[in-house]
Design an enzyme around this catalytic site. Sequence first.
Site, PDB file in Angstrom:
ATOM      1  N   ARG A 545      30.813 -31.558 -32.660  1.00 51.46           N
ATOM      2  CA  ARG A 545      31.088 -30.634 -31.563  1.00 51.46           C
ATOM      3  C   ARG A 545      32.259 -31.097 -30.711  1.00 51.46           C
ATOM      4  NH1 ARG A 545      30.312 -25.299 -30.310  1.00 51.46           N
ATOM      5  NH2 ARG A 545      30.544 -25.024 -28.068  1.00 51.46           N
ATOM      6  N   GLU A 546      32.407 -32.401 -30.551  1.00 57.09           N
ATOM      7  CA  GLU A 546      33.469 -32.916 -29.698  1.00 57.09           C
ATOM      8  C   GLU A 546      34.853 -32.757 -30.320  1.00 57.09           C
ATOM      9  OE1 GLU A 546      33.560 -34.067 -26.674  1.00 57.09           O
ATOM     10  OE2 GLU A 546      31.425 -33.887 -26.308  1.00 57.09           O
ATOM     11  N   SER A 547      35.004 -33.103 -31.567  1.00 52.06           N
ATOM     12  CA  SER A 547      36.349 -33.190 -32.152  1.00 52.06           C
ATOM     13  C   SER A 547      36.491 -32.486 -33.491  1.00 52.06           C
ATOM     14  CB  SER A 547      36.733 -34.656 -32.341  1.00 52.06           C
ATOM     15  OG  SER A 547      35.855 -35.285 -33.277  1.00 52.06           O
ATOM     16  N   SER A 725      36.256 -29.221 -29.806  1.00 50.70           N
ATOM     17  CA  SER A 725      37.042 -30.418 -29.613  1.00 50.70           C
ATOM     18  C   SER A 725      36.690 -31.061 -28.294  1.00 50.70           C
ATOM     19  CB  SER A 725      38.526 -30.092 -29.703  1.00 50.70           C
ATOM     20  OG  SER A 725      38.892 -29.240 -28.671  1.00 50.70           O
ATOM     21  N   THR A 727      35.699 -33.284 -25.094  1.00 50.66           N
ATOM     22  CA  THR A 727      34.792 -32.940 -24.002  1.00 50.66           C
ATOM     23  C   THR A 727      34.863 -33.901 -22.863  1.00 50.66           C
ATOM     24  OG1 THR A 727      32.947 -34.126 -24.901  1.00 50.66           O
ATOM     25  CG2 THR A 727      33.169 -31.875 -25.531  1.00 50.66           C
TER      26      THR A 727
END
Length: 758
Positions: A545-547, A725, A727
């Site tokens: 979810r972040e990147s 991407s 956060t």
Amino acid sequence: MLKIKIRLIQFARARRLHWPLLGLSLCGYAVWPVALAEPDGTTHSAAMVTHQPAALDWQVPPAFMLGMAAIAQGDNIAVGSAITDLGSNPLATYLQFRYLMDVAGQNVPAVTAFLQANPDYVFSQNLKAHVLTRLNRQGKFAEYQAIEALLPELKPTPARSCQSWQAALETHTQTPSQISAAEQLWAQGRSQPDACDPVFSWLKANDHLTADLYRQRICATLIEGNTGLADYLVREAKKQKIGGLDSMVAEWKAARDDPQQVLQAELTHQSPEGDGDHQYALWQQAFLWLARSDPQAAHDLWASNPVHWGLNADAQAKIERLIALKAAYTRMPQAYDWLMALPATVQDQETQTWAARAALRAEDWPKLKTAVAAMPIDLAQMPEWQYWWARADAELGDHSGAQARWQALTLTPDYYGFLAADRLGVAYHWPKIPPLPVLDTTTVLQNAMVQLAFYLRAAGLPDDARRAFSAALDALSPEEIPALTVLAEQSGWHDRVSIAIARMKKQDDPMWFAARYPTPWQTIVDSQAQAQGVAPNWLYAVIRRESLFMSDVGSGAGAQGLMQLMPNTADWINRKADLGLSRMNLHDPETSITLGSAYLSYLNGRYDGQLPLAIAAYNAGPGRVKQWLPENRALPGDVWVDTILFDETRNYVRAVLSATLIYSWRESPKSVKIKTQASADSLLALLAPVAPLNSTKMPVTPRVDSVNVAAPPGAENSPHSAGESATSTPVSVSAPASVQATTQTAPLPTMAVSAESP
């Protein structure tokens, strides 16, 4: 710059003896990828690509790296030779683009020729924008206008608009519409880019900044909260013999500082006093200011005599809408009634969904059903509201209706599909995963933009490689995109695989489902998860979810790497968890995973193993999570998640929770049946009730015995960006072994999700 030049030259020289000389294909396209070798020694032609464990080897021609080094050295002759040597390889056009970017403003004829020959080229917009900026700085305004007239068209921005207007002024070709647009840009309530200064100076020197424009900008500036700029504008207006603005500024400042007092005083008059439109604007803004700080006071003042203010219907609707929404955002019990009472002209998705969330937060199931029923059909049919409609049905005794809605949701393996299955007590509907298709990729491999994307990735230019890949997606037919997706999957280009699957709208297609949830860096993930006491499936879910597995990305806020850590947070957790990292390159996957898993461990401990709270804190910061805790009673976990204030964080928590289960399923060698709703292998089990703020037992922050480490910088209130991407602030699991905690926290279990074997 010197270091970059040296590295490029060294890289090119180092590769010169190792790159094979590759010929051009007969069809005029460049270098084919080398054949794939299987463990048994057999090979497969690149013209018929199948799903193999080995990745395609896109070897970059030596001429390209020599050309890049020549650009860094300013050796134009060597650049030309490299372009010639590349021939019809798509890297030749890209190298030409990079050269023109380097000499922008010095070789306008070459830039003109390139743009005329390549108006649709993926990097032509970059080149045009860059050259225009250089020409503007050089004062070459006629050449600026010549380049500006060429395709491709650029997206307007304040800086570009000002550059264009300045060129028109300098060449005496300005139009009335350009002057009017420049006046309106000046009148906005915030400072504009430096590129606008020459245009604004011209407006001032030629008496275009009228008293009305000054009033407009001062009001806009005060609305933005920039009182310093407002005071400056008053002084500038006086220099132009424009007076009478001091009292206006004082009146607006008073309304901003205490809108309730100003409005209450005005309400005592039998009829409103003021100078027409300006006074109406002030009253409207005073109500908006008051609505943001005290929705109840704003509602009472407005409801006492709305006709008194003489505002038009649009202004009235804007005030009523903001009062109702702010009441919902601050969880006022009146919010539902105020939102539902809004006229249809101002009802939209924001008001409709927050009416439903207001009822949901109160667990008022009849009102929740009424709110969902009032939504447009396409909104009410979304999985979120179908799930909650079913929950309301179940709470009100309509079990058959609830089961029908939940049953329909279980067909999709996502957040609401998992919750619906948990409510029904059935196994998750995992897809029967076939291998990726065997596809003829001949045509796709011949596409110049496809080749360019993979070559740029191999050359270590990930940003441009991704842009080329997106251009390839735009250029290919829908029937060709699956072949490109397979090529990306074979090359381990995980983020582009997900992007391509989304373009195909096949996110839930069994054939592509598993490819959306890859497990790169598995050795590092497993070892750090074990070291920090966090579940690998949760760690993978956060990384995704972040990147989206892009280790080189960063956010506008400064978060970096796979786990999108802020440098200050990374430094803090490195010391707190005693990780001993002396150099922290956050774009290095191992470093990012090491730090991120430690921070997840910290957050898991801080929130006593309540995963949704920890995930929300990773995205929005612990301070925000504290604000979102219930006030006077425990809330069911699914209710708490779906009434989180920020859309971004709400979607983030749901995405990470569902991906956590999906990764658990990917890791599970056997199907496991759900036994009860409370079992640890279900989403519902992760959504434990959230206790109210005044009774939540928050564990004391773990301490490092040898070092007194403060809380992470900004951890209490700095939000994290979310999405696919970068956060924000990390999340916690059990404290690392090196940290002495004052409370016991249990590590997050690796969840064996109930599923049938894929």
